[in-house]
Design an enzyme around this catalytic site. Structure first.
Site, PDB file in Angstrom:
ATOM      1  N   LYS A  97     130.489  67.465  47.413  1.00  0.00           N
ATOM      2  CA  LYS A  97     131.427  66.384  47.744  1.00  0.00           C
ATOM      3  C   LYS A  97     132.793  66.582  47.100  1.00  0.00           C
ATOM      4  O   LYS A  97     133.395  65.658  46.571  1.00  0.00           O
ATOM      5  CB  LYS A  97     130.846  65.020  47.362  1.00  0.00           C
ATOM      6  CG  LYS A  97     129.670  64.592  48.221  1.00  0.00           C
ATOM      7  CD  LYS A  97     129.414  63.112  48.062  1.00  0.00           C
ATOM      8  CE  LYS A  97     128.243  62.674  48.923  1.00  0.00           C
ATOM      9  NZ  LYS A  97     128.019  61.234  48.888  1.00  0.00           N
ATOM     10  N   LYS A 264     124.978  53.483  55.535  1.00  0.00           N
ATOM     11  CA  LYS A 264     125.371  54.873  55.284  1.00  0.00           C
ATOM     12  C   LYS A 264     126.325  54.938  54.089  1.00  0.00           C
ATOM     13  O   LYS A 264     127.054  54.000  53.796  1.00  0.00           O
ATOM     14  CB  LYS A 264     126.063  55.461  56.522  1.00  0.00           C
ATOM     15  CG  LYS A 264     125.167  55.480  57.758  1.00  0.00           C
ATOM     16  CD  LYS A 264     124.064  56.510  57.628  1.00  0.00           C
ATOM     17  CE  LYS A 264     123.133  56.485  58.827  1.00  0.00           C
ATOM     18  NZ  LYS A 264     122.103  55.447  58.752  1.00  0.00           N
ATOM     19  N   ASP A 265     126.328  56.090  53.451  1.00  0.00           N
ATOM     20  CA  ASP A 265     127.114  56.327  52.256  1.00  0.00           C
ATOM     21  C   ASP A 265     128.602  56.142  52.514  1.00  0.00           C
ATOM     22  O   ASP A 265     129.083  56.303  53.635  1.00  0.00           O
ATOM     23  CB  ASP A 265     126.857  57.769  51.792  1.00  0.00           C
ATOM     24  CG  ASP A 265     127.157  57.965  50.315  1.00  0.00           C
ATOM     25  OD1 ASP A 265     127.224  56.959  49.580  1.00  0.00           O
ATOM     26  OD2 ASP A 265     127.314  59.114  49.900  1.00  0.00           O
ATOM     27  N   LYS A 266     129.337  55.810  51.458  1.00  0.00           N
ATOM     28  CA  LYS A 266     130.790  55.682  51.599  1.00  0.00           C
ATOM     29  C   LYS A 266     131.468  57.047  51.589  1.00  0.00           C
ATOM     30  O   LYS A 266     132.212  57.375  52.514  1.00  0.00           O
ATOM     31  CB  LYS A 266     131.360  54.815  50.465  1.00  0.00           C
ATOM     32  CG  LYS A 266     132.890  54.786  50.490  1.00  0.00           C
ATOM     33  CD  LYS A 266     133.472  53.843  49.471  1.00  0.00           C
ATOM     34  CE  LYS A 266     135.003  53.870  49.594  1.00  0.00           C
ATOM     35  NZ  LYS A 266     135.652  52.867  48.742  1.00  0.00           N
TER      36      LYS A 266
END
Length: 632
Positions: A97, A264-266
């Site tokens: 990430k 869902k993830d940010k």
């Protein structure tokens, strides 16, 4: 089975660099945040576990301490029972990430299809709908100049607070058409009729504010059209609820008018299905003109909403940058992931990021020790925090006065604020009632965190004791019922069949010596494994079963060389729709990245799969220690 030490990430891989225009700079708290995939089969979780349990710091001042200081007292994987690996390859380093576009999640719907945004068109109206009521053509009502002014107002580019349109050939029908045209073509704008110097004007203005949650006006809806408009939501760097709140504001709807199958993830690019009640595809499509980092498409009308947990899983495309592993190491790691899988641990974000882990609060709740619950949430704690939280905790420690401590918080919506408000309302002798002011999902997350630590710990013991084979006394599921394997039955089962329980009153435990360790572990925490019912029904734990090894499907990978660290290495749905070219890689580039794809069932953590590949501790604390140069 392997039990090697995680490979450290060399600090030099995290050298500082400026962010490309339009891309949010990484903040350390977002490093290695795993996705909250779907929660099917697991206890319910809030939409954002970290934020829900660590307080909302969105309002208030920034603290001068570095993030590295904050994480000195944070958790590592060892603290939450994450100890083992299944493969024996040598780990290697890499950065996960580095950009939010390095983590792409596509929902897998209940039909087993990977969801993509690939069509922005409006669906043809169902046959016969136009016969129910004749609909005038709205687009002819506004002039091009008026559309331009309204568009600028919608995007906050108009310095004036409103746009006034004089109604020529004034009739009520003509005014109605103008009102409807503005609201349909420019979502987020409200209209009213005003009279000036004997002439009637329709005034358009922004609807945000007190009127944003007003009950939506009733619009004509053909009887033979499905009541729910389903669409695909593509979002960048926003979590699901944040995106839905934005849509709600522009459409003047309550957020609960939307339904979805999972959050869902940010810090990612994600694609998922959403449904909304009685909002046309045309209105939704118009939002694409004015929304940042959101795109809506693949519209259809159906007679049902979506339900949490209905999805079959998620498909991940992940880029791990600046890897140190050789091609042979990558091949070994990815082959093991495809053939054997990874231990299905609960990921680090399940347990919070500060010096007081959420599972400690959960244990106190289960022990019915409510003074300890309050103390753990409100007492001063080591490690840097937002200054207003520090002042709040100090005030509470000094005075035990909830109203005085509450005044130190600029934002009362955080967990601390909600608990203090409850204590101010109901008094310190009614802590259970006061604690109830915290939203239910957030309260339950504490005890689910405790369950998760127990599960992680016992699975590590199970792998240590018996390795990767089914043994006598293990549990398998037959339907939804757990069955204890005999020695003979164990011969015909693999490790992928084995489940272990989250502790509760409605589960059984393995009959081998590891299974007996559940009772000992809970007893050491002051809990009775035979009495998991609680005086407060919400906190009674039924328990559940969870597979100990997950083997991802659709696994593929490639090692990419690249020169520009700002280059996106994934071709997103939105870029494809815009006909933008796929990323061009430079085979002579000085950087190497591992791009991997895989699909996981609901309630599994992609970062635990990546941990198995890298042999890397995924905790923020460990990453901060090893990559401090990233965070300064």
């Amino acid at each position: 089975m392997a039990d090697s030490e995680p490979t450290p990430v060399p600090a030099q891989v995290g050298e500082k660099r400026s962010c490309p225009e339009g891309e949010e700079k990484d903040t350390p708290s977002k490093k290695l945040r795993a996705e909250k995939d779907n929660k099917n089969g697991d206890p319910p979780q809030p939409d954002d576990e970290e934020e829900a349990l660590e307080g909302d710091a969105s309002d208030g001042e920034e603290d001068g301490e570095t993030f590295a200081d904050m994480m000195k007292h944070g958790l590592t994987e060892v603290d939450v029972g994450i100890l083992k690996y299944v493969s024996d390859h040598k780990g290697f380093s890499g950065i996960l990430k580095e950009r939010y576009s390095d983590f792409v999640v596509h929902e897998i719907n209940k039909q087993g299809k990977i969801v993509h945004l690939d069509d922005l068109s409006i669906p043809a109206e169902v046959e016969g709908a136009s016969e129910v009521e004749e609909q005038p053509v709205e687009s002819d009502v506004l002039t091009e100049e008026q559309k331009k002014q309204l568009g600028e107002l919608q995007l906050f580019k108009n310095k004036e607070a409103n746009v006034s349109i004089q109604v020529v050939d004034d009739t009520k029908e003509k005014r109605t058409l103008v009102h409807k045209a503005i609201k349909t073509q420019f979502p987020g704008l409200e209209t009213k009729t005003e009279e000036k110097e004997g002439c009637k004007f329709i005034v358009a203005y922004h609807a945000a504010g007190k009127k944003a949650l007003a009950a939506p006006r009733k619009h004509f809806w053909p009887k033979n059209r499905g009541s729910f408009c389903h669409f695909v939501l593509y979002k960048e760097n926003k979590d699901t609820m944040e995106a839905i709140n934005v849509l709600s504001k522009f459409l003047r709807l309550r957020p609960n008018m939307f339904s979805y199958m999972g959050t869902k993830d940010k810090r990612a690019i994600t694609v998922q299905e959403i449904a909304v009640l009685k909002i046309t595809a045309e209105r939704l499509s118009h939002l694409n003109k004015c929304l940042m980092n959101l795109k809506l498409g693949n519209f259809s009308y159906k007679n049902h909403p979506l339900k949490l947990g209905e999805l079959q899983g998620n498909h991940f495309t992940v880029v791990i940058r600046n890897i140190s592993g050789t091609d042979e190491q990558v091949q070994q790691a990815m082959t093991s992931l495809r053939q054997t899988g990874f231990i299905n641990y609960y990921g680090m974000q399940r347990f919070g990021t500060t010096a007081v882990p959420t599972q400690q609060v959960g244990r106190a709740i289960l022990k019915n020790d409510w003074n300890e619950v309050v103390d753990l949430i409100l007492k001063p704690r080591p490690g840097a925090e937002k200054e207003f939280l520090v002042r709040c905790r100090e005030e509470w420690a000094k005075t035990q006065d909830p109203e005085a401590a509450l005044k130190k918080l600029p934002n009362k919506r955080c967990v601390e604020g909600q608990l203090l408000r409850g204590l101010a309302m109901y008094g310190k002798k009614n802590i259970v009632t006061a604690f109830g002011l915290i939203p239910r999902n957030n309260r339950l997350m504490y005890i689910h965190s405790y369950q998760s630590v127990v599960w992680n710990t016992m699975v590590s013991r199970r792998i240590e004791a018996f390795g990767l084979k089914a043994v006598e006394g293990d549990l398998v599921l037959r339907g939804t019922t757990a069955h204890v394997l005999s020695a003979e039955e164990a011969e015909s089962h693999s490790i992928h069949d084995i489940v272990m329980p989250l502790p509760g009153f409605d589960v059984i435990y393995p009959t081998h010596h590891v299974g007996k360790g559940y009772g000992e572990l809970l007893s050491a925490d002051g809990l009775d494994i035979n009495n998991m019912r609680h005086k407060v029904k919400d906190y009674s734990l039924a328990g559940a079963y969870r597979r100990i090894i997950i083997r991802p499907s659709d696994v593929s990978w490639e090692v990419i060389q690249y020169e520009d660290p700002r280059l996106s290495l994934v071709h997103s749905d939105f870029e494809k729709l815009e006909n933008k070219p796929a990323p061009v890689v430079n085979n002579e580039g000085k950087y190497r990245a591992l791009k991997l794809e895989f699909s996981l069932p609901p309630s599994t953590y992609a970062t635990m799969a990546i941990r198995e590949v890298l042999k890397l501790d995924t905790s923020i604390k460990k990453q901060t220690q090893l990559n401090t140069t990233w965070f300064n």
